[in-house]
Design an enzyme around this catalytic site. Structure first.
Site, PDB file in Angstrom:
ATOM      1  N   CYS A 138       0.866  -1.188   0.000  1.00 15.55           N
ATOM      2  CA  CYS A 138       0.000   0.000   0.000  1.00 15.55           C
ATOM      3  C   CYS A 138       0.895   1.229   0.000  1.00 15.55           C
ATOM      4  O   CYS A 138       1.697   1.417   0.913  1.00 15.55           O
ATOM      5  CB  CYS A 138      -0.875  -0.038   1.257  1.00 15.55           C
ATOM      6  SG  CYS A 138      -1.877   1.433   1.468  1.00 15.55           S
ATOM      7  N   CYS A 145      -3.041  15.417   2.252  1.00 22.18           N
ATOM      8  CA  CYS A 145      -4.010  15.155   1.184  1.00 22.18           C
ATOM      9  C   CYS A 145      -4.667  16.459   0.753  1.00 22.18           C
ATOM     10  O   CYS A 145      -4.925  17.336   1.577  1.00 22.18           O
ATOM     11  CB  CYS A 145      -5.086  14.188   1.675  1.00 22.18           C
ATOM     12  SG  CYS A 145      -6.270  13.768   0.368  1.00 22.18           S
ATOM     13  N   CYS A 149     -11.795  14.722   3.932  1.00 17.13           N
ATOM     14  CA  CYS A 149     -12.896  13.859   4.370  1.00 17.13           C
ATOM     15  C   CYS A 149     -12.964  13.896   5.901  1.00 17.13           C
ATOM     16  O   CYS A 149     -11.931  13.819   6.575  1.00 17.13           O
ATOM     17  CB  CYS A 149     -12.659  12.444   3.854  1.00 17.13           C
ATOM     18  SG  CYS A 149     -12.481  12.426   2.058  1.00 17.13           S
ATOM     19  N   CYS A 152     -11.341  11.080   8.113  1.00 14.06           N
ATOM     20  CA  CYS A 152      -9.977  10.651   7.762  1.00 14.06           C
ATOM     21  C   CYS A 152      -8.944  11.518   8.454  1.00 14.06           C
ATOM     22  O   CYS A 152      -8.982  12.744   8.347  1.00 14.06           O
ATOM     23  CB  CYS A 152      -9.790  10.714   6.245  1.00 14.06           C
ATOM     24  SG  CYS A 152      -8.096  10.375   5.728  1.00 14.06           S
TER      25      CYS A 152
END
Ligand code: SAH
Ligand code: SF4
Length: 409
Positions: A138, A145, A149, A152
Site C-alpha cells: 500500500c 491530502c 474527508c 480521515c
C-alpha cells in the site's frame, strides 16, 4: 460577495493547496525515475543520443530487476560511464524512518522524503500485507491530502506536498530492498530470491496517504515505472488506484493509466456524502457513478471496488445497505466494507461488529461476492490502515483493515 468569489471560497473549502514543492537535491537519485527522465540524466553525463535507449535499458534492468544499490554493480556499463553517473547521481532510496512488524507479517514503514527545508523532512506511510497467494504493498501519493474527508486523519493535515513519480515508484523499491525481494544474488546482503520465484510484492494499492487523482501526472508516471514489464513488472491488473471521487480524472485515469480502480463511496445520499467526503459538493454521487460506468474495460473479471467505511449510526443501517446495492446496479463492482479506524479527536465511532455483519449479509445477498471465501462473509470486511503513530503496534482492527485491503484485486 461576487459569485466568482463565492465559488472560490467553496472550492477552497473542498480542496487545499500544497504548501511545498519538491526540491531536487544537488545529487539526485536515479531510483524511481521514469524512462524519459533517465534518458535525460544520461544526456547530462554525456551519453550520445544514439546510445541512450540501450543504456536506459541496461540501467533499468540493474535498478528494477536486480535492485542494484551501487553503480559498480552495473557491470554491463563501462567503468567511465559508471564513474560519470556516480559523480552526478546516486542510487539512494528514501530512508525508512520507522518499521513496525505485526505478528501476521504485516509491515508498516514510515518513509522519509525531503522537505523544501532540509531540516524539516516529511514522512509517508507504506504498508506490506502478505497473504497466502499474494503480497500487497500500500503506497502513498501525497504528503497529507488535497481533500478533507471528515472521518480521515490525513484529511485534517494541511497538504504538504505531492510526491514525484520517482518517489511513488521508489516505495516499491524500498519494499523489495527490505524484503530481499530481488532476483538471486542481487541484494546488498546477497539475500535475493532465485529466478522464477514468485515475488513477495505482487500487488500494489494506492491507498496510503493522499488523493492520487490530484497528483495525476506523477501518479501516472510512477505507475508506469511500477508496471514496466522489463523492470518492477507489477502488471496494471495488479495495481489499484483508490480515489475519493475526482470524477473528471476518472475518465483520464481510464485513458492514461489503465490500472484497477477503487472508489471511496461511503454514503448513498448526497446529503450525507457532502459531509463525509466534501468533494461530493463538486462531484455528486450521480456524476461519480457515471464516470465509473464509463471506466474502460469493465467486466465481471475487471470490477471497480467501492469502499464503504462503517460509521456507527451514520451510514450503517440496513436501509443504507439496500440503497448501496441499488445504487451500484449495472456497474461491475466489488464492495469493501471498511471498519472505521478511530483517531484522536474524531467524532465518529466504528459500527458494532454485529451491524457490520448484518450490513455485509445484505451486500452478499445482492450478489457481491468477496474474493476470499471464509464463512459468513467476514472476508469482505475491509478497512484502511489510517496509521498515524510510529510508536504503536498494529491493533487487531488495523491488521484486519490491512488484510482486507489486500483483497482488492
Ligand atoms: N485518498 C484516496 C486513497 C487513500 S485512503 C481515497 O480516499 O480513496 C484509502 C481508503 O481509506 C479510502 O477509502 C478512505 O476513505 C479510507 N479511510 C480514510 N480514513 C479512514 C479511517 N479513519 N478509517 C477507515 N477508513 C478510512
Ligand atoms: Fe484524502 Fe482519501 Fe483521506 Fe479523503 S479519505 S482526506 S481523499 S486520503
Amino acid at each position: 460577495m461576487s459569485s466568482l468569489a463565492a465559488t472560490e471560497t467553496a472550492t477552497a473549502f473542498v480542496e487545499k493547496r500544497p504548501l511545498e514543492r519538491y526540491a531536487e537535491p544537488a545529487q539526485p537519485s536515479l531510483v524511481g525515475m521514469p524512462r524519459a527522465m533517465l534518458a535525460q540524466a544520461l544526456a547530462e553525463v554525456g551519453v550520445p543520443e544514439g546510445q541512450r535507449r540501450m543504456r536506459v535499458q541496461q540501467i533499468w534492468h540493474w535498478l528494477y530487476v536486480r535492485g542494484a544499490q551501487d553503480f559498480d554493480a552495473m557491470t554491463t556499463l563501462s567503468k567511465d560511464l559508471r564513474a560519470g553517473l556516480a559523480r552526478r547521481f546516486t542510487l539512494a532510496r528514501p530512508p525508512i524512518a520507522a518499521e513496525q512488524i505485526s505478528v501476521d507479517g504485516t509491515r508498516k514503514w514510515l518513509i522519509q522524503l525531503p522537505g523544501e527545508r532540509a531540516e524539516a523532512p516529511h514522512e509517508v506511510e507504506c504498508v506490506y500485507i502478505p497473504e497466502s497467494d499474494r503480497g500487497t504493498l500500500c503506497i502513498s501519493s501525497q504528503v497529507g491530502c488535497t481533500l478533507n474527508c471528515s472521518f480521515c486523519h490525513t484529511g485534517t493535515q494541511q497538504l504538504v506536498r505531492n510526491l514525484t513519480a520517482a518517489e511513488i515508484a521508489a516505495q516499491v523499491v524500498v519494499a523489495r530492498d527490505r524484503l530481499g525481494d530481488w532476483l538471486a544474488g542481487s541484494t546488498a546482503a546477497g539475500a535475493g530470491r532465485s529466478e522464477g520465484d514468485k515475488r513477495l510484492v505482487s500487488n500494489v494499492v494506492m491507498m496510503g496517504m493522499g488523493e492520487p487523482l490530484y497528483n495525476f501526472e506523477a501518479v501516472r508516471d510512477g505507475i508506469n515505472v511500477i508496471a514496466d514489464g522489463e523492470g518492477l513488472s507489477i502488471s496494471k491488473r495488479r495495481i489499484t488506484l483508490s480515489t475519493s471521487g475526482v470524477a473528471p480524472n476518472i475518465a483520464r485515469a481510464g485513458a492514461e493509466i489503465g490500472s484497477m480502480l477503487a472508489v471511496s463511496l461511503h454514503a448513498v445520499t448526497d446529503e450525507l456524502r457532502d459531509q463525509l467526503v466534501p468533494l461530493n459538493r463538486k462531484y455528486p454521487i450521480a456524476a461519480l457513478l457515471e464516470a465509473c460506468r464509463n471506466y474502460p474495460g469493465l467486466s465481471n473479471a475487471r470490477r471497480i471496488t467501492f469502499e464503504y467505511v462503517m460509521l456507527k449510526g451514520v451510514n450503517d443501517s440496513l436501509a443504507d445497505a439496500k440503497a448501496l446495492v441499488r445504487l451500484l446496479k449495472g456497474i461491475p463492482a466489488k464492495i469493501n466494507l471498511i471498519p472505521f479506524n478511530p483517531w484522536p479527536g474524531t467524532k465518529y465511532e466504528c459500527s458494532d461488529w454485529d451491524q457490520i455483519e448484518k450490513f455485509s449479509e445484505v451486500v452478499f445477498a445482492a450478489g457481491y461476492a468477496s474474493p476470499v471465501r471464509t464463512p459468513r462473509g467476514r472476508d469482505i470486511l475491509a478497512a484502511c490502515g489510517q496509521l498515524k503513530s510510529a510508536s504503536e503496534k498494529l491493533s487487531a482492527r488495523e491488521r484486519l483493515a490491512l488484510r482486507a485491503m489486500a483483497m482488492t484485486d
